[in-house]
Design a protein around this motif. Structure first.
Motif, mmCIF file in Angstrom:
data_model
loop_
_atom_site.group_PDB
_atom_site.id
_atom_site.type_symbol
_atom_site.label_atom_id
_atom_site.label_comp_id
_atom_site.label_asym_id
_atom_site.label_seq_id
_atom_site.Cartn_x
_atom_site.Cartn_y
_atom_site.Cartn_z
ATOM 1 N N VAL A 213 75.149 24.521 -99.174
ATOM 2 C CA VAL A 213 76.301 25.378 -98.889
ATOM 3 C C VAL A 213 77.215 24.641 -97.927
ATOM 4 N N SER A 214 78.467 24.460 -98.324
ATOM 5 C CA SER A 214 79.453 23.766 -97.499
ATOM 6 C C SER A 214 80.282 24.784 -96.724
ATOM 7 N N ALA A 215 80.408 24.583 -95.420
ATOM 8 C CA ALA A 215 81.169 25.511 -94.580
ATOM 9 C C ALA A 215 82.173 24.741 -93.736
ATOM 10 N N GLU A 216 83.375 25.270 -93.642
ATOM 11 C CA GLU A 216 84.397 24.637 -92.801
ATOM 12 C C GLU A 216 84.009 24.789 -91.340
ATOM 13 N N ALA A 217 84.042 23.677 -90.605
ATOM 14 C CA ALA A 217 83.655 23.697 -89.197
ATOM 15 C C ALA A 217 84.857 23.627 -88.267
ATOM 16 N N TYR A 218 85.903 22.926 -88.698
ATOM 17 C CA TYR A 218 87.065 22.736 -87.823
ATOM 18 C C TYR A 218 88.229 22.302 -88.695
ATOM 19 N N SER A 219 89.450 22.748 -88.362
ATOM 20 C CA SER A 219 90.618 22.343 -89.145
ATOM 21 C C SER A 219 91.877 22.428 -88.299
ATOM 22 N N ASN A 220 92.855 21.619 -88.668
ATOM 23 C CA ASN A 220 94.182 21.678 -88.063
ATOM 24 C C ASN A 220 95.144 20.998 -89.035
ATOM 25 N N SER A 221 96.054 21.767 -89.599
ATOM 26 C CA SER A 221 96.924 21.259 -90.661
ATOM 27 C C SER A 221 97.941 20.234 -90.169
ATOM 28 N N VAL A 222 98.108 20.124 -88.850
ATOM 29 C CA VAL A 222 99.075 19.172 -88.296
ATOM 30 C C VAL A 222 98.379 17.927 -87.765
ATOM 31 N N THR A 223 97.380 18.102 -86.936
ATOM 32 C CA THR A 223 96.783 16.953 -86.240
ATOM 33 C C THR A 223 95.626 16.307 -86.995
ATOM 34 N N MET A 224 95.122 16.981 -88.039
ATOM 35 C CA MET A 224 93.937 16.458 -88.726
ATOM 36 C C MET A 224 94.234 16.047 -90.167
ATOM 37 N N GLN A 225 95.404 15.500 -90.390
ATOM 38 C CA GLN A 225 95.731 15.045 -91.733
ATOM 39 C C GLN A 225 95.053 13.707 -92.018
ATOM 40 N N TRP A 226 94.286 13.697 -93.083
ATOM 41 C CA TRP A 226 93.469 12.573 -93.552
ATOM 42 C C TRP A 226 92.365 12.223 -92.536
ATOM 43 N N VAL A 227 91.326 13.063 -92.559
ATOM 44 C CA VAL A 227 90.122 12.784 -91.771
ATOM 45 C C VAL A 227 89.440 11.573 -92.395
ATOM 46 N N ASP A 228 89.228 10.533 -91.591
ATOM 47 C CA ASP A 228 88.789 9.250 -92.138
ATOM 48 C C ASP A 228 87.340 8.944 -91.773
ATOM 49 N N THR A 229 87.099 8.361 -90.607
ATOM 50 C CA THR A 229 85.798 7.812 -90.250
ATOM 51 C C THR A 229 85.092 8.661 -89.193
ATOM 52 N N PHE A 230 83.765 8.771 -89.327
ATOM 53 C CA PHE A 230 82.954 9.532 -88.375
ATOM 54 C C PHE A 230 82.075 8.603 -87.541
ATOM 55 N N ALA A 231 81.732 9.075 -86.352
ATOM 56 C CA ALA A 231 80.790 8.364 -85.479
ATOM 57 C C ALA A 231 80.126 9.402 -84.577
ATOM 58 N N PHE A 232 79.120 8.952 -83.811
ATOM 59 C CA PHE A 232 78.399 9.851 -82.910
ATOM 60 C C PHE A 232 78.408 9.286 -81.498
ATOM 61 N N ASP A 233 78.531 10.169 -80.514
ATOM 62 C CA ASP A 233 78.224 9.847 -79.124
ATOM 63 C C ASP A 233 76.858 10.460 -78.863
ATOM 64 N N ASP A 234 75.825 9.636 -78.987
ATOM 65 C CA ASP A 234 74.461 10.156 -78.936
ATOM 66 C C ASP A 234 74.059 10.620 -77.544
ATOM 67 N N GLU A 235 74.690 10.088 -76.506
ATOM 68 C CA GLU A 235 74.378 10.530 -75.145
ATOM 69 C C GLU A 235 75.000 11.881 -74.850
ATOM 70 N N GLU A 236 76.234 12.089 -75.313
ATOM 71 C CA GLU A 236 76.932 13.347 -75.064
ATOM 72 C C GLU A 236 76.588 14.415 -76.101
ATOM 73 N N GLY A 237 76.029 13.983 -77.244
ATOM 74 C CA GLY A 237 75.754 14.924 -78.318
ATOM 75 C C GLY A 237 77.020 15.381 -79.001
ATOM 76 N N SER A 238 77.884 14.431 -79.333
ATOM 77 C CA SER A 238 79.181 14.754 -79.938
ATOM 78 C C SER A 238 79.377 14.007 -81.247
ATOM 79 N N ILE A 239 80.111 14.653 -82.162
ATOM 80 C CA ILE A 239 80.578 14.012 -83.383
ATOM 81 C C ILE A 239 82.032 13.615 -83.172
ATOM 82 N N LEU A 240 82.357 12.389 -83.508
ATOM 83 C CA LEU A 240 83.732 11.900 -83.377
ATOM 84 C C LEU A 240 84.285 11.561 -84.755
#
Length: 284
Positions: A213-240
């Motif tokens: 099941v795919s669920a939208e987690a975050y969106s912004n029609s202005v600032t998030m045009q063409w989501v490209d590459t993902f990475a992790f900050d494993d110390e902070e527990g963040s997705i970039l």
């Protein structure tokens, strides 16, 4: 590139130069370079054979690493597409290409209410993601909604033909949007970006054994045009992730940073989403 828990950086060297011009320089073969950031030295450099990464047509794009087995998997985002498997221990590689790595030529891209048709973003296999146990590789063509999975045991078996590997491939889901990069968390959640929806999606505990099941987690029609590459900050527990309005560059490069709308004057951004997640390389 990918950095594993040992501090080894796995770097893709595309090899080819000026590939967006009519006369690319294909004199340098594609390579994978493993660099030890702690020792500040190269661990290994491997040039792919022409039959694995064609010197006059390949575009090696994204990479994931199975740290326990010392294998890497790389997407070839040109031509019919392909997945390249590299065995660090034996210093050997192989290629897989099939229907699942190709584009969907009938898929039209509609972004920000503009129909860009079916001919502008014809990129095949692009995003790839590895499960924490290293047993399954998920991948998709950029110009497609389909998400596929293949057991890595098939890719690691060099005696199998492309046709035999294709018989192991399973279509997992039709995504909410075509996507560029993929990412996998340490607990097996798949993350992907929506190129036509300016959004990030999450599939919890993805598995080839049950309907995802795919669920939208975050969106912004202005600032998030063409989501490209993902990475992790494993110390902070963040997705970039990065956004870059790449569709504007491909279709109207002169307007890439000169849009009449001030909201689009910053073409590239980096987002950080603190979720408690770590990279797939920290899961089992």
């Amino acid at each position: 590139m990918e950095i594993d828990p040992r501090g080894w950086m796995w770097i893709i060297d595309v090899g080819r130069l000026y590939i967006a011009t009519p006369t690319p320089d294909n004199s340098s073969p594609p390579k994978i370079i493993i660099y030890d950031l702690n020792a500040n030295q190269t661990v290994k450099s491997y040039a792919f054979p022409n039959e694995v990464a064609p010197y006059n047509s390949s575009f090696l794009n994204d990479i994931v690493v199975d740290v326990d087995r010392n294998w890497a998997y790389i997407s070839d985002a040109n031509g019919p597409g392909g997945i390249i498997a590299y065995d660090f221990t034996r210093n050997l590689s192989r290629r897989f290409s099939g229907v699942s790595t190709r584009i969907n030529p009938s898929l039209a891209f509609i972004i920000d209410s503009v129909n860009y048709g079916t001919q502008n973003f014809t990129t095949p296999s692009d995003g790839i993601a590895l499960t924490p146990d290293g047993n399954e590789l998920y991948y998709c063509a950029l110009h497609s909604l389909d998400l596929f999975v293949v057991p890595t045991s098939a890719l690691m078996n060099f005696s199998l033909t492309w046709q035999q590997i294709s018989q192991e491939v399973v279509k997992v889901i039709e995504k909410d949007s075509p996507s560029d990069g993929l990412a996998m968390t340490s607990n097996g959640d798949l993350i992907y970006g929506g190129l036509t929806t300016s959004a990030v999606y999450r599939i919890n505990r993805i598995s080839s054994m049950q309907p995802p099941v795919s669920a939208e987690a975050y969106s912004n029609s202005v600032t998030m045009q063409w989501v490209d590459t993902f990475a992790f900050d494993d110390e902070e527990g963040s997705i970039l992730w990065t956004t870059n309005q790449l569709f504007r560059y491909f279709t109207t490069p002169t307007n890439f940073v000169s849009s009449a709308n001030n909201n689009y004057r910053i073409p590239m951004r980096i987002f950080s989403w603190k979720t408690g997640d770590r990279s797939y390389m920290f899961g089992k």
